[in-house]
Write an enzyme that holds these catalytic residues in place. Structure first.
Site, PDB file in Angstrom:
ATOM      1  N   GLY A  41      43.180  38.268  57.794  1.00  0.00           N
ATOM      2  CA  GLY A  41      43.904  38.495  56.552  1.00  0.00           C
ATOM      3  C   GLY A  41      43.120  37.968  55.369  1.00  0.00           C
ATOM      4  CG  ASP A 156      47.781  28.899  45.248  1.00  0.00           C
ATOM      5  OD1 ASP A 156      48.757  29.277  44.568  1.00  0.00           O
ATOM      6  OD2 ASP A 156      47.027  29.669  45.856  1.00  0.00           O
TER       7      ASP A 156
END
Length: 951
Positions: A41, A156
């Protein structure tokens, strides 16, 4: 079979296509030593591949940088190296493990643990209950908590950056935006400034002020504004993610980026959807974590996770279940089965301390201490671990006993509620104390060791009289639960107070005061106001604000009948007036009220003991040393009787009493007191606790007063070798002052002066008027007139026109000035300051003032004798002896000093028998405590020999 095209942004895509088209020539695509198995991914800055590590025979995940995400390849490489460094320094079950970082051609990669599972956002979509979702996020939160403890900020966090493994374990990944959350770090230097080596990348920000990083939907207000991200920013992103997963929607408007940003920056959080099964307490915690101001959020991820985990209703469900079981058992008449039912209802309460104090937490504390203070780690751990273990064991025992008593019908539900509430607050204090080992700086570890010794007493939770006499909790169950929650928060704030983390403590208190509904219960409001004032006292700039908080707490406590808070507030308010605000007369005038409020809580050792200590301090500041000593003696007896003397407060009271005994000239008792202080402190805090230098120095002063100056000097020199290389300048200052005092007593003026000057250079802010006065005497003994005059000017400047002439400081400055002039041979000139030192004591019958007056008369008698004024000299010396005999013990060496001076005077006047009698009396007193080499004892023996030899 056609080969599918590579995904966009796949750095290895072309190689994979090329090798698939020519299978007979194909070789496995490799990244360094890893064989690429396939694409997993995309991350925020790179692509993740599944790879095989043939050297260690394991499957790994390898992240490779996106080439097109940034324009500057060097900056991008630094970002990935930073991620590797950030993750490699963390070892936690809820953080993905990094194996290595490398570079192939112009591609940088990070090899990490391969997690078989799915991203947290995908996992949530599979019909999970709110409890399952919360449990998964608690695991992710522990990963962030560990990162924060290690000094890292993720910057994040979002559901896509956490993986749920097939084994159910959640792991946080993608620390690509991580940085150290050090308040002193600046922002990114301008272009062209050299960037340090790879090892220091974590210390450098990668954005210039004003540049926004992170996924906008999860960004904190400070990130939206281009400000520095902190641990509080991670907390915000975590709460956005959990809100979204629990309620299936965003906490902010999603009409546009601008609308989302405005909601986040202004703290406008959407309410949960109607009929949501998620408890209101969870939303309340999320709403606080989503506050616009970082300081209004939780003090740490630890606090947030504790709030999310805690279920206030569990206590009441447990009570109801136990009561129901007891009724059923009684109706059935099966008394014999009660024992087995009790076992089922009352499992070992040790499980309730899981994550608070257990093997894992002990290991975390050990690792934190060894990282922050490697040289003293084992000593600190040896001091704190047994105390924490004993406290935890006692807590478990009390919790088990309470449950059994309730299950057997020996304890009412009301009493069980009170005891459980007390124990929950103690558990919160224990949890916050353990957490603090990861949060405080290395310089705060010694305070934390004391905090362990100051953990609130568990005995209160077993005291039926104390608990039943306390103000009853609110009748409304929901309000009662909120009050209990806030009391646990205040217990955590108290730990922050003891460890010097005032900002964190005040944040917690303000969160309590912000709950308008809960603070309608006035006892809670008084408790919060008291804690706020106590924290503000620790803040050097907030004395006036602390007084206001104490005033509010005192009024609320008296009005609501909260005797414990009224008593404790009055004591702390009195101490604040006397010491911090310089209003000792007002504090002393209010002592009667303070004592009256504290008489209602004499059974509470901690509160009443603090009152006695504060009362002693106020009396001492007013110069009433007799009253001060009486209060401290009472406090010591109280702590001894309840086994509380080996606590920071108990040791502090013993120290104060020792100081008072020094002041009044009871040196043998003072020495015994300081020896006990040293013994207890070493057991409680270890042998190298910084305050030991102060305790040793005070013992040295007592030994000097006993005529054992060489012993005192030897102890101080041994102590000097231990603190010389340390960072504690107050300890070094104390040792150098002690050395100077001993050397001055041995008439080594030059050595004494050098030590006093070194002490002044070490810590000028702590070099007081008293020290300048002693330095003045040392300089005079060394024959250094300029140094003496400089010290004199500094000492006189320290007793301005507003100084109470009865104060010890005033007396010592003028006495020291007269002694200094006498040392320089300026005998006539020395008379004036000595007369000035005595003039303010003539009418006083206070024992301390009488002893001080005697010392001045002794100096004046010696001077008059040297000047040939024999009649005046004898009058002064006999006055000194009379004062000493009135207030000092028969073995006090000052009596011998006066007798020796009278003998010297008698010999000078040809009175041989009288001289021999005085010399004999002096020698017999010196023999009781002084070492054989004590100079005055040698003089007394020499005088006796001269008087008898001349007969």
């Amino acid at each position: 079979m056609p080969v599918p095209p590579p995904e966009a942004g796949d750095p290895l895509g072309k190689l994979l296509v090329k090798r698939a088209l020519f299978p007979r020539r194909a070789q496995p695509v490799r990244l360094g030593r890893f064989n690429v198995l396939g694409l997993v991914g995309h991350g925020g800055m790179g692509v993740v591949y599944a790879c095989y590590d043939d050297q260690l025979d394991r499957k790994v995940a390898v992240k490779v940088l996106h080439r097109e995400v940034v324009r500057e390849q060097e900056n991008a490489r630094r970002r990935l190296l930073r991620e590797a460094q950030a993750m490699a320094r963390l070892s936690h079950p809820n953080i993905v493990t990094v194996h290595e970082v490398g570079q192939v051609d112009d591609m940088v990669y990070v090899a990490m643990e391969f997690v078989r599972g799915q991203a947290l956002d995908a996992w949530v979509q599979q019909s999970r209950s709110w409890r399952q979702i919360l449990s998964a996020y608690l695991q992710a939160g522990r990963g962030l908590e560990a990162a924060h403890r290690a000094g890292l900020v993720h910057r994040d966090f979002k559901p896509q950056n956490a993986m749920v493994g097939d084994d159910g374990r959640v792991k946080v990944l993608d620390f690509g935006l991580a940085r150290l959350h050090d308040d002193d770090l600046g922002e990114e230097p301008a272009s062209g400034v050299q960037v340090g080596p790879a090892a220091a990348l974590l210390m450098r920000p990668l954005t210039r002020t004003g540049v926004i990083l992170g996924t906008p939907g999860y960004m904190s207000p400070e990130q939206h504004l281009g400000l520095r991200a902190t641990a509080e920013s991670d907390q915000f992103s975590f709460c956005v993610s959990l809100y979204q997963s629990l309620y299936g929607d965003w906490p902010f408007s999603t009409e546009s980026f601008q609308a989302l940003r405005e909601d986040a920056v202004h703290g406008r959080v959407a309410p949960p959807p109607p009929r949501s099964p998620v408890p209101a307490r969870v939303f309340k915690a999320l709403r606080r974590g989503l506050r616009a101001e970082p300081g209004a959020r939780f003090a740490s991820m630890t606090e947030l996770l504790a709030e999310l985990e805690r279920d206030p209703g569990a206590i009441y469900r447990r009570v109801a279940a136990l009561a129901a079981t007891a009724v059923i058992a009684g109706a059935g008449g099966v008394i014999a089965t009660m024992g087995s039912a009790e076992v089922a209802q009352c499992p070992d309460a040790r499980a309730e301390l899981a994550g608070v104090w257990d093997g894992e937490r002990a290991a975390e504390v050990g690792a934190a201490v060894r990282a922050k203070a490697p040289a003293r780690a084992e000593e600190i751990l040896a001091a704190i671990e047994p105390q924490l273990e004993r406290y935890a064991a006692a807590w478990v025992q009390l919790r088990n006993d309470a449950c059994r008593a309730h299950a057997e019908g020996r304890q009412s539900p009301h009493w069980f509620d009170l005891q459980t509430s007390c124990l929950e607050q103690r558990r919160a204090a224990l949890d916050a104390t353990v957490d603090a080992f990861a949060l405080v700086e290395a310089t705060g570890l010694d305070n934390l060791v004391q905090t362990v010794g100051e953990l609130p007493s568990l005995a209160t939770c077993a005291d039926v009289e104390a608990l039943t006499a306390a103000i009853p909790p609110p009748g409304d169950p929901s309000l009662r639960a909120r009050v209990q929650q806030h009391r646990e928060t205040l217990a955590r704030a108290e730990v922050h107070e003891h460890t010097g983390q005032t900002r964190l403590g005040l944040q917690l208190v303000e969160s309590v005061l912000a709950d308008a509904k809960a603070t309608t219960y006035e006892p809670l409001l008084a408790e919060a106001q008291l804690r706020k004032g106590s924290l503000q006292v620790r803040d050097g700039a907030a004395a006036a604000a602390a007084l206001q908080s104490f005033d509010e707490a005192l009024g609320t406590a008296i009005g609501s009948g909260h005797a414990a808070v009224a008593a404790l507030t009055s004591s702390r308010r009195g101490y604040l007036l006397a010491y911090r605000l310089g209003r000792p007369d007002q504090a002393r005038a209010e002592l009667r009220l303070i004592a009256a409020l504290n008489r209602r809580v004499t059974g509470d050792v901690a509160i009443y003991g603090e009152f006695l200590n504060v009362a002693g301090a106020i009396h001492s500041l007013a110069g009433d040393w007799t009253a001060a000593g009486a209060r401290w003696e009472e406090a010591i007896a109280l702590h001894e009787a309840h086994g509380r003397i080996e606590t920071p407060l108990g040791i502090g009271i013993l120290y104060n009493r020792g100081g008072q005994l020094l002041i009044v000239g009871r040196y043998a008792e003072a020495a015994a007191s300081f020896r006990r202080v040293l013994e207890l402190s070493e057991r409680l805090s270890g042998p190298n606790y910084p305050d030991h230098a102060v305790y040793e120095s005070m013992l040295a002063y007592a030994l000097t007063g006993l005529g054992r100056t060489r012993e005192a000097l030897a102890r101080m020199r041994e102590l000097e070798s231990r603190v010389a290389s340390g960072e504690n300048k107050v300890a070094r200052l104390t040792v150098m002052l002690g050395l100077g005092q001993a050397e001055l007593a041995l008439n080594d003026g030059r050595a004494a002066m050098q030590h006093f000057l070194a002490a002044q250079r070490t810590s000028p802010e702590n070099f007081s008027t008293r020290e300048w006065a002693v330095l003045m005497r040392a300089a005079a003994a060394a024959g250094d007139v300029p140094a003496m005059e400089k010290a004199r000017d500094q000492a006189l400047a320290g007793i301005g026109e507003h100084t109470d002439v009865r104060s010890l400081r005033y007396h010592e400055v003028f006495l020291g000035h007269g002694q200094a002039l006498a040392s320089l041979g300026r005998l006539r000139e020395a008379l004036a300051p000595l007369e000035q030192a005595r003039s303010v004591l003539v009418e006083s019958d206070d024992p301390v003032h009488v002893a001080r007056r005697g010392r001045v008369s002794l100096e004046l008698g010696r001077l008059r004798g040297q000047l040939g004024e024999h009649e005046a000299a004898e009058s002064e010396l006999r006055a000194a002896l009379a004062d000493f005999e009135a207030v000092l013990s028969p073995q006090n060496l000052e009596l011998a000093d006066a007798a020796l001076a009278l003998g010297e005077l008698a010999l000078a006047r040809g009175r041989l028998d009288e001289a021999a009698q005085w010399a004999s009396r002096a020698a017999s007193i010196y023999a009781t405590t002084a070492e054989p080499e004590h100079a005055p004892w040698l003089q007394a023996r020499a005088l006796l020999a001269r008087a008898r030899g001349a007969e």
